[in-house]
Write a protein that holds these residues in place. Structure first.
Motif, PDB file in Angstrom:
ATOM      1  N   GLU A   1     103.247 -16.801 -73.732  1.00  0.00           N
ATOM      2  CA  GLU A   1     102.156 -15.815 -73.688  1.00  0.00           C
ATOM      3  C   GLU A   1     101.030 -16.211 -74.643  1.00  0.00           C
ATOM      4  O   GLU A   1      99.846 -16.172 -74.290  1.00  0.00           O
ATOM      5  CB  GLU A   1     102.696 -14.425 -74.058  1.00  0.00           C
ATOM      6  CG  GLU A   1     101.636 -13.337 -74.032  1.00  0.00           C
ATOM      7  CD  GLU A   1     102.158 -12.004 -74.553  1.00  0.00           C
ATOM      8  OE1 GLU A   1     101.332 -11.177 -74.983  1.00  0.00           O
ATOM      9  OE2 GLU A   1     103.398 -11.795 -74.522  1.00  0.00           O
ATOM     10  N   GLY A   2     101.412 -16.598 -75.874  1.00  0.00           N
ATOM     11  CA  GLY A   2     100.408 -17.012 -76.852  1.00  0.00           C
ATOM     12  C   GLY A   2      99.679 -18.267 -76.425  1.00  0.00           C
ATOM     13  O   GLY A   2      98.459 -18.394 -76.613  1.00  0.00           O
ATOM     14  N   TYR A   3     100.415 -19.187 -75.838  1.00  0.00           N
ATOM     15  CA  TYR A   3      99.810 -20.434 -75.359  1.00  0.00           C
ATOM     16  C   TYR A   3      98.813 -20.144 -74.239  1.00  0.00           C
ATOM     17  O   TYR A   3      97.696 -20.683 -74.220  1.00  0.00           O
ATOM     18  CB  TYR A   3     100.907 -21.378 -74.859  1.00  0.00           C
ATOM     19  CG  TYR A   3     100.562 -22.839 -75.004  1.00  0.00           C
ATOM     20  CD1 TYR A   3     100.968 -23.557 -76.123  1.00  0.00           C
ATOM     21  CD2 TYR A   3      99.845 -23.513 -74.025  1.00  0.00           C
ATOM     22  CE1 TYR A   3     100.659 -24.901 -76.272  1.00  0.00           C
ATOM     23  CE2 TYR A   3      99.531 -24.854 -74.156  1.00  0.00           C
ATOM     24  CZ  TYR A   3      99.936 -25.540 -75.280  1.00  0.00           C
ATOM     25  OH  TYR A   3      99.616 -26.873 -75.425  1.00  0.00           O
ATOM     26  N   HIS A   4      99.235 -19.291 -73.313  1.00  0.00           N
ATOM     27  CA  HIS A   4      98.379 -18.926 -72.181  1.00  0.00           C
ATOM     28  C   HIS A   4      97.080 -18.270 -72.654  1.00  0.00           C
ATOM     29  O   HIS A   4      95.999 -18.515 -72.088  1.00  0.00           O
ATOM     30  CB  HIS A   4      99.143 -17.974 -71.256  1.00  0.00           C
ATOM     31  CG  HIS A   4      98.321 -17.419 -70.139  1.00  0.00           C
ATOM     32  ND1 HIS A   4      97.872 -18.172 -69.076  1.00  0.00           N
ATOM     33  CD2 HIS A   4      97.856 -16.155 -69.925  1.00  0.00           C
ATOM     34  CE1 HIS A   4      97.182 -17.420 -68.254  1.00  0.00           C
ATOM     35  NE2 HIS A   4      97.145 -16.189 -68.742  1.00  0.00           N
ATOM     36  N   ALA A   5      97.173 -17.446 -73.700  1.00  0.00           N
ATOM     37  CA  ALA A   5      96.000 -16.727 -74.206  1.00  0.00           C
ATOM     38  C   ALA A   5      95.068 -17.621 -75.021  1.00  0.00           C
ATOM     39  O   ALA A   5      93.916 -17.249 -75.273  1.00  0.00           O
ATOM     40  CB  ALA A   5      96.456 -15.548 -75.059  1.00  0.00           C
ATOM     41  N   SER A   6      95.543 -18.800 -75.416  1.00  0.00           N
ATOM     42  CA  SER A   6      94.716 -19.704 -76.221  1.00  0.00           C
ATOM     43  C   SER A   6      93.763 -20.495 -75.327  1.00  0.00           C
ATOM     44  O   SER A   6      93.911 -20.525 -74.103  1.00  0.00           O
ATOM     45  CB  SER A   6      95.607 -20.662 -77.004  1.00  0.00           C
ATOM     46  OG  SER A   6      96.107 -21.696 -76.167  1.00  0.00           O
ATOM     47  N   ASN A   7      92.817 -21.159 -75.972  1.00  0.00           N
ATOM     48  CA  ASN A   7      91.886 -21.993 -75.201  1.00  0.00           C
ATOM     49  C   ASN A   7      92.189 -23.484 -75.361  1.00  0.00           C
ATOM     50  O   ASN A   7      91.339 -24.325 -75.106  1.00  0.00           O
ATOM     51  CB  ASN A   7      90.443 -21.693 -75.604  1.00  0.00           C
ATOM     52  CG  ASN A   7      90.212 -21.914 -77.107  1.00  0.00           C
ATOM     53  OD1 ASN A   7      90.949 -22.668 -77.750  1.00  0.00           O
ATOM     54  ND2 ASN A   7      89.210 -21.251 -77.658  1.00  0.00           N
ATOM     55  N   THR A   8      93.411 -23.813 -75.788  1.00  0.00           N
ATOM     56  CA  THR A   8      93.771 -25.212 -75.972  1.00  0.00           C
ATOM     57  C   THR A   8      93.738 -25.980 -74.641  1.00  0.00           C
ATOM     58  O   THR A   8      94.139 -25.435 -73.603  1.00  0.00           O
ATOM     59  CB  THR A   8      95.177 -25.344 -76.603  1.00  0.00           C
ATOM     60  OG1 THR A   8      95.461 -26.729 -76.834  1.00  0.00           O
ATOM     61  CG2 THR A   8      96.257 -24.775 -75.707  1.00  0.00           C
TER      62      THR A   8
END
Length: 363
Positions: A212-219
């Motif tokens: 979830e955190g990865y998905h919400a990031s702009n990386t």
């Protein structure tokens, strides 16, 4: 000494952490001229009666027919067989399906039990199963002559809960120092341009939090998630199917590939929150990777200051958006490799087990 190892599906390892330890430790003991026996499931791929001077005893394991309940029958078969063997020591790896048979353990053998993690905390289990696991834990503590904890967190828990001391001996790992980037093309990634997560896809491993955190990031970097795609995993896979950065690729038991993927990754996520020293954490430490771990006593007691920690998905997003952590990779990775060499190498762990068990025999 004449020693038996119970509680695994057998050696050589083709399953998991306890099996890997059983393989390394039994071979080590045999090299030191101990008389060593490891119990294997009857349908284990390895069917010989000897493995590198270790005696193999195959016992009927009906798990393939009736599921998890079969493990109780398998453990019962192993324990009944052990009564005929006149072992000096029985080393039990875990207790979940064996402790109910404690009253059948041979009276003349010293019983040493590795207490594993707090299995009853795993959210995948129903309330009745959790109650049983607490009961099984209690039986194991009461019926064992000596206890081993592979984490200071488990050691503290046992003394507080049961007023029993246990010997702290961690899990082991071997430093990986032969990298080859050939495997990267298989996953369509480049050096330092992807992150990795290796775990059973269970809620307590914080898979949902990390993804979830990865998905919400702009990386811009890919996240490769390794783990058998159970129902929980498939739900997450479907939820984030539109995010082409996130790859759910199923399980991979090829240690050479995993070591190389860890070695060349940008960040390695370790979300385990239940249990003791997790084997995959030590393997990551031994593979020159930068670890972002769930903030709990089990992980912090091993990694200390040589990792970044997260509590929630927002932490994951912040780490990935900021991306300044990568500058610390070399320092963190070097410190963790030194820790493996000085504290968690298989030679050190095997020697610690042998010394502890021998001391109990020759008191």
């Amino acid at each position: 000494m004449k020693i038996a190892i119970l509680g695994t599906r057998g050696i050589p390892n083709n399953h998991g952490g306890f099996e890997q330890f059983a393989e390394y430790f039994s071979v080590y003991l045999a090299s030191k001229n101990h008389d060593v026996y490891v119990y294997n499931s009857h349908d284990h791929p390895y069917q010989d009666k000897k493995f590198k001077e270790v005696n193999i005893i195959h016992a009927y394991d009906p798990e393939y027919k009736i599921g998890t309940v079969g493990q109780f029958i398998y453990d019962l078969k192993c324990i009944l067989d052990s009564r005929k063997r006149k072992f000096d020591v029985i080393l039990q790896l875990g207790y979940t399906s064996s402790s109910v048979w404690y009253w059948l353990l041979p009276k003349n053998a010293i019983i040493v039990t590795n207490m594993d993690g707090m299995e009853w905390k795993r959210s995948k289990y129903s309330s009745p199963v959790r109650k049983f696991l607490k009961y099984a834990e209690k039986l194991a503590v009461k019926s064992s002559d000596y206890l081993i904890s592979d984490s200071v967190g488990i050691q503290d828990y046992i003394i507080k809960k049961y007023n029993r001391t246990s010997e702290f001996i961690a899990y082991g790992a071997s430093v990986f120092n032969n990298p080859n980037d050939k495997v990267l093309s298989k996953y369509k990634v480049k050096k330092s341009n992807y992150c990795i997560l290796i775990a059973r896809l269970e809620p307590e491993n914080n898979i949902a939090t990390i993804v979830e955190g990865y998905h919400a990031s702009n990386t811009p970097y890919s996240l490769i998630v390794f783990g058998t795609l159970n129902d929980f995993g498939k739900t997450l896979q479907n939820k984030y199917a539109d995010d082409n950065r996130i790859q759910f690729v199923g399980a991979n038991y090829n240690q050479e590939e995993l070591n190389n993927l860890r070695f060349f990754s940008r960040y390695y996520f370790h979300g385990h929150s239940v249990g003791g020293t997790n084997p995959s954490l030590l393997e990551a430490m031994a593979s020159n990777t930068l670890i972002i771990a769930n903030n709990n006593i089990f992980n912090k007691s091993i990694l200390e200051h040589n990792a970044e920690y997260f509590d929630n998905s927002h932490d994951i997003s912040s780490i990935m958006n900021n991306d300044s952590l990568f500058a610390k990779k070399e320092a963190y990775a070097k410190a963790n490799i030194k820790k493996i060499e000085n504290l968690y190498s298989w030679d050190i762990i095997n020697n610690a087990y042998e010394s502890f068990i021998s001391q109990q025999i020759y008191k």
